[in-house]
Design a protein around this motif. Structure first.
Motif, PDB file in Angstrom:
ATOM      1  N   ALA A   1      -2.850  34.538  68.720  1.00 22.62           N
ATOM      2  CA  ALA A   1      -3.759  35.234  67.816  1.00 22.62           C
ATOM      3  C   ALA A   1      -5.193  34.751  68.020  1.00 22.62           C
ATOM      4  CB  ALA A   1      -3.316  35.026  66.375  1.00 22.62           C
ATOM      5  N   TRP A   2      -5.370  33.445  68.185  1.00 21.01           N
ATOM      6  CA  TRP A   2      -6.719  32.925  68.413  1.00 21.01           C
ATOM      7  C   TRP A   2      -7.244  33.339  69.786  1.00 21.01           C
ATOM      8  CZ3 TRP A   2      -9.798  31.827  64.759  1.00 21.01           C
ATOM      9  CH2 TRP A   2      -9.330  31.274  63.564  1.00 21.01           C
ATOM     10  N   ALA A   3      -6.372  33.416  70.779  1.00 20.75           N
ATOM     11  CA  ALA A   3      -6.791  33.891  72.105  1.00 20.75           C
ATOM     12  C   ALA A   3      -7.221  35.355  72.032  1.00 20.75           C
ATOM     13  CB  ALA A   3      -5.670  33.708  73.118  1.00 20.75           C
ATOM     14  N   ALA A   4      -6.559  36.130  71.172  1.00 22.57           N
ATOM     15  CA  ALA A   4      -6.941  37.537  70.992  1.00 22.57           C
ATOM     16  C   ALA A   4      -8.338  37.650  70.384  1.00 22.57           C
ATOM     17  CB  ALA A   4      -5.920  38.244  70.120  1.00 22.57           C
ATOM     18  N   VAL A   5      -8.647  36.802  69.417  1.00 17.54           N
ATOM     19  CA  VAL A   5      -9.992  36.813  68.821  1.00 17.54           C
ATOM     20  C   VAL A   5     -11.029  36.440  69.878  1.00 17.54           C
ATOM     21  CG1 VAL A   5     -11.485  35.677  67.123  1.00 17.54           C
ATOM     22  CG2 VAL A   5      -9.167  36.333  66.501  1.00 17.54           C
ATOM     23  N   TYR A   6     -10.717  35.450  70.688  1.00 18.83           N
ATOM     24  CA  TYR A   6     -11.619  35.016  71.755  1.00 18.83           C
ATOM     25  C   TYR A   6     -11.859  36.145  72.766  1.00 18.83           C
ATOM     26  CZ  TYR A   6     -13.453  31.976  75.439  1.00 18.83           C
ATOM     27  OH  TYR A   6     -14.236  31.404  76.395  1.00 18.83           O
ATOM     28  N   CYS A   7     -10.794  36.822  73.167  1.00 15.23           N
ATOM     29  CA  CYS A   7     -10.926  37.940  74.111  1.00 15.23           C
ATOM     30  C   CYS A   7     -11.722  39.092  73.499  1.00 15.23           C
ATOM     31  CB  CYS A   7      -9.548  38.430  74.546  1.00 15.23           C
ATOM     32  SG  CYS A   7      -8.695  37.309  75.649  1.00 15.23           S
ATOM     33  N   SER A   8     -11.549  39.328  72.208  1.00 12.61           N
ATOM     34  CA  SER A   8     -12.303  40.391  71.553  1.00 12.61           C
ATOM     35  C   SER A   8     -13.794  40.087  71.536  1.00 12.61           C
ATOM     36  CB  SER A   8     -11.804  40.591  70.129  1.00 12.61           C
ATOM     37  OG  SER A   8     -10.495  41.061  70.132  1.00 12.61           O
ATOM     38  N   PHE A   9     -14.141  38.838  71.288  1.00 15.63           N
ATOM     39  CA  PHE A   9     -15.551  38.460  71.318  1.00 15.63           C
ATOM     40  C   PHE A   9     -16.139  38.597  72.718  1.00 15.63           C
ATOM     41  CE2 PHE A   9     -15.066  35.950  67.265  1.00 15.63           C
ATOM     42  CZ  PHE A   9     -15.928  36.740  66.555  1.00 15.63           C
ATOM     43  N   ILE A  10     -15.385  38.211  73.736  1.00 21.51           N
ATOM     44  CA  ILE A  10     -15.869  38.346  75.109  1.00 21.51           C
ATOM     45  C   ILE A  10     -16.048  39.815  75.460  1.00 21.51           C
ATOM     46  CG2 ILE A  10     -15.253  37.999  77.528  1.00 21.51           C
ATOM     47  CD1 ILE A  10     -13.958  35.393  76.727  1.00 21.51           C
ATOM     48  N   SER A  11     -15.098  40.645  75.050  1.00 16.68           N
ATOM     49  CA  SER A  11     -15.193  42.074  75.312  1.00 16.68           C
ATOM     50  C   SER A  11     -16.417  42.675  74.623  1.00 16.68           C
ATOM     51  CB  SER A  11     -13.924  42.774  74.840  1.00 16.68           C
ATOM     52  OG  SER A  11     -14.029  44.151  74.970  1.00 16.68           O
ATOM     53  N   PHE A  12     -16.677  42.264  73.396  1.00 12.49           N
ATOM     54  CA  PHE A  12     -17.846  42.764  72.669  1.00 12.49           C
ATOM     55  C   PHE A  12     -19.145  42.293  73.314  1.00 12.49           C
ATOM     56  CE2 PHE A  12     -21.043  42.137  69.310  1.00 12.49           C
ATOM     57  CZ  PHE A  12     -21.233  43.462  68.955  1.00 12.49           C
ATOM     58  N   ALA A  13     -19.173  41.038  73.757  1.00 14.04           N
ATOM     59  CA  ALA A  13     -20.395  40.485  74.336  1.00 14.04           C
ATOM     60  C   ALA A  13     -20.729  41.122  75.683  1.00 14.04           C
ATOM     61  CB  ALA A  13     -20.258  38.981  74.503  1.00 14.04           C
ATOM     62  N   ASN A  14     -19.728  41.535  76.442  1.00 15.71           N
ATOM     63  CA  ASN A  14     -19.965  42.098  77.768  1.00 15.71           C
ATOM     64  C   ASN A  14     -20.012  43.619  77.792  1.00 15.71           C
ATOM     65  OD1 ASN A  14     -20.128  39.689  79.243  1.00 15.71           O
ATOM     66  ND2 ASN A  14     -17.919  39.491  79.207  1.00 15.71           N
TER      67      ASN A  14
END
Length: 106
Positions: free
Chosen positions: A57-70
């Motif tokens: 779940a925490w990895a999903a939040v991290y991936c979502s932030f990376i996706s939003f930032a890029n």
């Protein structure tokens, strides 16, 4: 050598005027990172929801932030928002079912 406005005179052919053409909008993006991170975030959040794995779940939040930032401004924001909300719900549900702190995997 420049002409009037956005016109540029070609030095090889002085009578030929070359007009500026802006890049095409809506074409395939050059960087596939936001798409890959969005997909990876969806997979992690489903694993976090179904298997009750907090680190997923925490990895999903991290991936979502990376996706939003890029991401670019022209991309679909609804898909990105749904991915982010799914990852947040995976974190919330995993901690509601087991409120103990996340134990290290080793």
């Amino acid at each position: 050598m420049t002409g009037a406005g956005n016109n540029v005179i070609d030095p090889r052919r002085p009578n030929k005027v070359v007009r500026y053409k802006p890049p095409q909008q809506g074409g395939p993006s050059d960087d596939p990172t936001p798409d890959y991170m969005n997909l990876l975030g969806m997979i992690f959040s489903m694993c976090g929801l179904m298997m009750k794995l907090k680190w997923c779940a925490w990895a999903a939040v991290y991936c979502s932030f990376i996706s939003f930032a890029n991401s670019r401004t022209s991309e679909d924001t609804k898909q990105m928002l749904s991915s982010f909300m799914l990852s947040i719900s995976a974190v919330v549900m995993s901690y509601l079912q087991n409120p103990q702190p996340m134990s290290p995997p080793w």
